[in-house]
Scaffold this motif. Structure first.
Motif, PDB file in Angstrom:
ATOM      1  N   SER A  14      -5.140  24.935 -13.172  1.00  0.00           N
ATOM      2  CA  SER A  14      -4.719  24.164 -12.000  1.00  0.00           C
ATOM      3  C   SER A  14      -5.801  23.207 -11.523  1.00  0.00           C
ATOM      4  CB  SER A  14      -4.323  25.112 -10.865  1.00  0.00           C
ATOM      5  OG  SER A  14      -5.423  25.913 -10.464  1.00  0.00           O
ATOM      6  N   LEU A  15      -7.040  23.410 -11.957  1.00  0.00           N
ATOM      7  CA  LEU A  15      -8.122  22.502 -11.581  1.00  0.00           C
ATOM      8  C   LEU A  15      -8.024  21.157 -12.298  1.00  0.00           C
ATOM      9  CD1 LEU A  15     -11.106  25.013 -11.572  1.00  0.00           C
ATOM     10  CD2 LEU A  15      -9.983  24.000  -9.575  1.00  0.00           C
ATOM     11  N   VAL A  16      -7.151  21.052 -13.316  1.00  0.00           N
ATOM     12  CA  VAL A  16      -7.026  19.782 -14.045  1.00  0.00           C
ATOM     13  C   VAL A  16      -5.630  19.192 -13.929  1.00  0.00           C
ATOM     14  CG1 VAL A  16      -8.699  20.657 -15.715  1.00  0.00           C
ATOM     15  CG2 VAL A  16      -6.281  20.704 -16.300  1.00  0.00           C
ATOM     16  N   SER A  17      -4.844  19.683 -12.993  1.00  0.00           N
ATOM     17  CA  SER A  17      -3.412  19.370 -13.026  1.00  0.00           C
ATOM     18  C   SER A  17      -2.822  19.357 -11.634  1.00  0.00           C
ATOM     19  CB  SER A  17      -2.719  20.434 -13.899  1.00  0.00           C
ATOM     20  OG  SER A  17      -1.323  20.370 -13.798  1.00  0.00           O
ATOM     21  N   GLY A  18      -1.659  18.723 -11.536  1.00  0.00           N
ATOM     22  CA  GLY A  18      -0.879  18.810 -10.305  1.00  0.00           C
ATOM     23  C   GLY A  18      -0.134  20.127 -10.218  1.00  0.00           C
ATOM     24  N   GLY A  19      -0.085  20.875 -11.345  1.00  0.00           N
ATOM     25  CA  GLY A  19       0.586  22.167 -11.393  1.00  0.00           C
ATOM     26  C   GLY A  19      -0.379  23.256 -11.795  1.00  0.00           C
ATOM     27  N   GLU A  20       0.029  24.083 -12.781  1.00  0.00           N
ATOM     28  CA  GLU A  20      -0.814  25.200 -13.210  1.00  0.00           C
ATOM     29  C   GLU A  20      -1.600  24.885 -14.475  1.00  0.00           C
ATOM     30  OE1 GLU A  20       1.152  29.164 -11.308  1.00  0.00           O
ATOM     31  OE2 GLU A  20       2.056  28.472 -13.205  1.00  0.00           O
ATOM     32  N   GLY A  21      -1.525  23.637 -14.933  1.00  0.00           N
ATOM     33  CA  GLY A  21      -2.380  23.240 -16.014  1.00  0.00           C
ATOM     34  C   GLY A  21      -1.645  22.944 -17.297  1.00  0.00           C
ATOM     35  N   THR A  22      -2.418  22.936 -18.390  1.00  0.00           N
ATOM     36  CA  THR A  22      -1.885  22.635 -19.719  1.00  0.00           C
ATOM     37  C   THR A  22      -2.008  23.888 -20.587  1.00  0.00           C
ATOM     38  OG1 THR A  22      -4.025  21.670 -20.366  1.00  0.00           O
ATOM     39  CG2 THR A  22      -2.358  20.180 -19.490  1.00  0.00           C
ATOM     40  N   ALA A  23      -3.091  23.999 -21.365  1.00  0.00           N
ATOM     41  CA  ALA A  23      -3.260  25.175 -22.224  1.00  0.00           C
ATOM     42  C   ALA A  23      -3.347  26.462 -21.406  1.00  0.00           C
ATOM     43  CB  ALA A  23      -4.511  25.005 -23.089  1.00  0.00           C
ATOM     44  N   PHE A  24      -4.073  26.430 -20.296  1.00  0.00           N
ATOM     45  CA  PHE A  24      -4.192  27.631 -19.469  1.00  0.00           C
ATOM     46  C   PHE A  24      -2.832  28.048 -18.908  1.00  0.00           C
ATOM     47  CE2 PHE A  24      -4.922  29.995 -15.558  1.00  0.00           C
ATOM     48  CZ  PHE A  24      -5.925  30.887 -15.915  1.00  0.00           C
ATOM     49  N   ALA A  60       0.835  -1.205   0.000  1.00  0.00           N
ATOM     50  CA  ALA A  60       0.000   0.000   0.000  1.00  0.00           C
ATOM     51  C   ALA A  60       0.867   1.252   0.000  1.00  0.00           C
ATOM     52  CB  ALA A  60      -0.930  -0.009   1.211  1.00  0.00           C
ATOM     53  N   SER A  61       1.959   1.218   0.750  1.00  0.00           N
ATOM     54  CA  SER A  61       2.887   2.353   0.768  1.00  0.00           C
ATOM     55  C   SER A  61       3.514   2.572  -0.606  1.00  0.00           C
ATOM     56  CB  SER A  61       3.982   2.126   1.810  1.00  0.00           C
ATOM     57  OG  SER A  61       3.442   2.085   3.111  1.00  0.00           O
ATOM     58  N   ALA A  62       3.793   1.481  -1.300  1.00  0.00           N
ATOM     59  CA  ALA A  62       4.364   1.595  -2.640  1.00  0.00           C
ATOM     60  C   ALA A  62       3.373   2.226  -3.613  1.00  0.00           C
ATOM     61  CB  ALA A  62       4.789   0.218  -3.144  1.00  0.00           C
ATOM     62  N   ALA A  63       2.091   1.852  -3.490  1.00  0.00           N
ATOM     63  CA  ALA A  63       1.061   2.448  -4.349  1.00  0.00           C
ATOM     64  C   ALA A  63       0.939   3.940  -4.080  1.00  0.00           C
ATOM     65  CB  ALA A  63      -0.273   1.753  -4.116  1.00  0.00           C
ATOM     66  N   LEU A  64       0.970   4.314  -2.813  1.00  0.00           N
ATOM     67  CA  LEU A  64       0.879   5.735  -2.461  1.00  0.00           C
ATOM     68  C   LEU A  64       2.099   6.498  -2.959  1.00  0.00           C
ATOM     69  CD1 LEU A  64      -0.484   8.089  -1.065  1.00  0.00           C
ATOM     70  CD2 LEU A  64       0.545   7.335   1.099  1.00  0.00           C
ATOM     71  N   ALA A  65       3.269   5.908  -2.850  1.00  0.00           N
ATOM     72  CA  ALA A  65       4.486   6.563  -3.348  1.00  0.00           C
ATOM     73  C   ALA A  65       4.404   6.781  -4.848  1.00  0.00           C
ATOM     74  CB  ALA A  65       5.710   5.723  -2.993  1.00  0.00           C
ATOM     75  N   ALA A  66       3.840   5.802  -5.571  1.00  0.00           N
ATOM     76  CA  ALA A  66       3.686   5.943  -7.020  1.00  0.00           C
ATOM     77  C   ALA A  66       2.719   7.073  -7.351  1.00  0.00           C
ATOM     78  CB  ALA A  66       3.201   4.628  -7.620  1.00  0.00           C
ATOM     79  N   ALA A  67       1.630   7.177  -6.591  1.00  0.00           N
ATOM     80  CA  ALA A  67       0.655   8.250  -6.823  1.00  0.00           C
ATOM     81  C   ALA A  67       1.274   9.619  -6.547  1.00  0.00           C
ATOM     82  CB  ALA A  67      -0.572   8.034  -5.946  1.00  0.00           C
ATOM     83  N   ARG A  68       2.013   9.707  -5.467  1.00  0.00           N
ATOM     84  CA  ARG A  68       2.647  10.985  -5.134  1.00  0.00           C
ATOM     85  C   ARG A  68       3.700  11.369  -6.164  1.00  0.00           C
ATOM     86  NH1 ARG A  68       2.928   9.900   1.418  1.00  0.00           N
ATOM     87  NH2 ARG A  68       1.127  11.235   1.952  1.00  0.00           N
ATOM     88  N   GLN A  69       4.414  10.382  -6.660  1.00  0.00           N
ATOM     89  CA  GLN A  69       5.419  10.668  -7.682  1.00  0.00           C
ATOM     90  C   GLN A  69       4.749  11.173  -8.961  1.00  0.00           C
ATOM     91  OE1 GLN A  69       7.861   7.346  -8.825  1.00  0.00           O
ATOM     92  NE2 GLN A  69       9.262   8.601 -10.009  1.00  0.00           N
ATOM     93  N   LEU A  70       3.648  10.546  -9.356  1.00  0.00           N
ATOM     94  CA  LEU A  70       2.911  10.994 -10.535  1.00  0.00           C
ATOM     95  C   LEU A  70       2.420  12.426 -10.342  1.00  0.00           C
ATOM     96  CD1 LEU A  70       1.625  10.365 -13.287  1.00  0.00           C
ATOM     97  CD2 LEU A  70      -0.369   9.472 -12.050  1.00  0.00           C
ATOM     98  N   HIS A  71       1.935  12.730  -9.149  1.00  0.00           N
ATOM     99  CA  HIS A  71       1.459  14.075  -8.819  1.00  0.00           C
ATOM    100  C   HIS A  71       2.592  15.099  -9.006  1.00  0.00           C
ATOM    101  CE1 HIS A  71      -1.459  16.345  -5.911  1.00  0.00           C
ATOM    102  NE2 HIS A  71      -1.060  17.099  -6.903  1.00  0.00           N
ATOM    103  N   GLN A  72       3.766  14.787  -8.484  1.00  0.00           N
ATOM    104  CA  GLN A  72       4.915  15.685  -8.603  1.00  0.00           C
ATOM    105  C   GLN A  72       5.380  15.817 -10.048  1.00  0.00           C
ATOM    106  OE1 GLN A  72       7.638  13.746  -5.948  1.00  0.00           O
ATOM    107  NE2 GLN A  72       6.536  14.384  -4.090  1.00  0.00           N
ATOM    108  N   GLU A  73       5.392  14.707 -10.765  1.00  0.00           N
ATOM    109  CA  GLU A  73       5.805  14.743 -12.171  1.00  0.00           C
ATOM    110  C   GLU A  73       4.870  15.619 -12.993  1.00  0.00           C
ATOM    111  OE1 GLU A  73       5.992  10.765 -13.552  1.00  0.00           O
ATOM    112  OE2 GLU A  73       7.776  10.238 -12.376  1.00  0.00           O
ATOM    113  N   ASP A  74       3.579  15.549 -12.696  1.00  0.00           N
ATOM    114  CA  ASP A  74       2.628  16.343 -13.452  1.00  0.00           C
ATOM    115  C   ASP A  74       2.837  17.838 -13.194  1.00  0.00           C
ATOM    116  OD1 ASP A  74       0.168  16.306 -15.205  1.00  0.00           O
ATOM    117  OD2 ASP A  74      -0.537  17.509 -13.526  1.00  0.00           O
ATOM    118  N   ALA A  75       3.165  18.190 -11.962  1.00  0.00           N
ATOM    119  CA  ALA A  75       3.442  19.597 -11.653  1.00  0.00           C
ATOM    120  C   ALA A  75       4.653  20.086 -12.442  1.00  0.00           C
ATOM    121  CB  ALA A  75       3.665  19.769 -10.155  1.00  0.00           C
ATOM    122  N   ARG A  76       5.696  19.264 -12.505  1.00  0.00           N
ATOM    123  CA  ARG A  76       6.883  19.654 -13.276  1.00  0.00           C
ATOM    124  C   ARG A  76       6.566  19.717 -14.769  1.00  0.00           C
ATOM    125  NH1 ARG A  76       9.404  16.126  -9.434  1.00  0.00           N
ATOM    126  NH2 ARG A  76       9.401  14.396 -10.946  1.00  0.00           N
TER     127      ARG A  76
END
Length: 380
Positions: free
Chosen positions: A177-187, A129-145
């Protein structure tokens, strides 16, 4: 059984409530969402304690937008694992909640794979379960970058196509930012242009029938002090004819191997208008939205939404009198055609901008090369 409840933020800070976050209160882990169906009237958070609750939030559009759906799917798998539910069942339900958005299934598979790998290696469900959460958090951070890099690449492309600044950008649906881990895509590209002093006007399509442009993009534009103007979708043609649009920027929910782009319904007419008026039509999306397994636009499954979204006016302020919880605007029994997306063929797309750079002209070969460079870094 799905278990979710709402909580209203008391501070309502101008900085904004995160679109999604993981929390671990004493009663157990939860996924907390900003309920986008309640915006802009109020900021209400939806607390999901199990995967079925998150599935319902996805289907009801409380959480939406391709990159954010991937993050939500990953957190949903982690939530099922942390609370001891069947992870594979949860993953199947989450991945199928909205079929067009490929990011959702990508995020689900990433967390599910991390869980299964850790479980096979250790035999310990808590570590898995910790590994799944780490993967989710990593995806979240990657999307922000990725969001930040897309903004840079997109602004550079705009400046190349439209030297001199003063960009007048038309956008459709909501891509901030409502569709993203960061500030978005086109917006995020429009926001970068604004911060650089090169955005003259953001034209915001209302985006019927659920008004994601009017309710959400205008909300984000106002909070970021952008110069913006709202228009009905069917007013876009007159805006092009008047020479008031320099570029169209939209997001994507799935990009096929040939470059066909599925995005919020209404995007294809904008692409046709843009081509006729010699205006760049630019798609901004992370590489996770590219789907080499879908060969072309005809192979993209287009989600069909309930008819009441068209026959009723859905708004936090509307009286709850219709079958779908909105204000009826059509005669009882009216049938409605309500695809959530349409598909724009690659020949109408000027460029696809990702965090790895832009592809222009849009070809299967160019996208395949981009996927070859990026997939090892983004798969899990």
């Amino acid at each position: 059984m799905a278990d979710q409840y709402a909580q209203t933020r008391e501070d309502n800070r101008p900085a904004g409530t995160p679109a999604i976050r993981w929390e671990e209160p004493p009663e157990g882990p939860v996924v907390v969402l900003l309920d986008q169906t309640r915006l802009p009237a109020e900021e209400v958070e939806l607390v999901c304690t199990d995967a079925p609750a998150l599935v319902e939030a996805i289907r009801s559009l409380a959480v939406r937008g391709a990159p954010l759906l991937g993050i939500a799917g990953a957190y949903g798998v982690a939530l099922a694992a942390a609370r001891g539910f069947d992870v594979d069942d949860a993953a199947t339900a989450l991945a199928g909640a909205r079929p067009t958005a490929v990011n959702l299934s990508v995020g689900v598979r990433r967390a599910q794979s991390a869980y299964q790998s850790a479980l096979a290696k250790t035999g310990d469900a808590r570590l898995a379960a910790s590994a799944a959460l780490a993967a989710a958090r990593q995806l979240h951070q990657e999307d922000a970058r990725a969001s930040a890099r897309m903004a840079e690449h997109g602004l550079a492309l705009l400046d190349e196509l439209l030297p001199g600044g003063g960009h007048r950008i038309l956008t459709h649906c909501n891509t901030g930012s409502l569709v993203s881990g960061g500030e978005g895509t086109a917006f995020a590209v429009a926001l970068a242009a604004h911060r650089a002093g090169r955005l003259r006007r953001l034209w915001v399509d209302e985006t019927r029938p659920l008004l994601q442009g009017a309710r959400l993009t205008a909300y984000e534009a106002a909070r970021n002090d952008l110069a913006y103007t709202l228009l009905t979708d069917n007013a876009a043609g007159s805006l092009f004819a008047a020479g008031e649009v320099d570029a169209v920027l939209v997001g994507a929910d799935r990009i096929a191997a040939d470059g066909s782009v599925a995005n919020k319904v209404g995007s294809y007419p904008l692409a046709v208008l843009a081509r006729y008026h010699h205006v760049p039509f630019i798609v901004v999306a992370p590489v996770t939205t590219l789907d080499p397994a879908t060969p072309d636009g005809a192979a993209i499954e287009v989600e069909q939404r309930p008819g009441y979204e068209v026959t009723e006016f859905i708004s936090p302020q509307a009286p709850l009198t219709g079958a779908g919880g909105g204000l009826p605007i059509a005669p009882l029994g009216t049938q409605a055609y309500n695809p959530a997306f349409d598909v724009t063929p690659p020949e109408l797309v000027t460029a696809i901008v990702t965090e790895e750079g832009a592809v222009s002209p849009v070809t299967a070969e160019g996208l395949a090369e981009l996927c070859g460079r990026s997939r090892p870094a983004t798969s899990g």
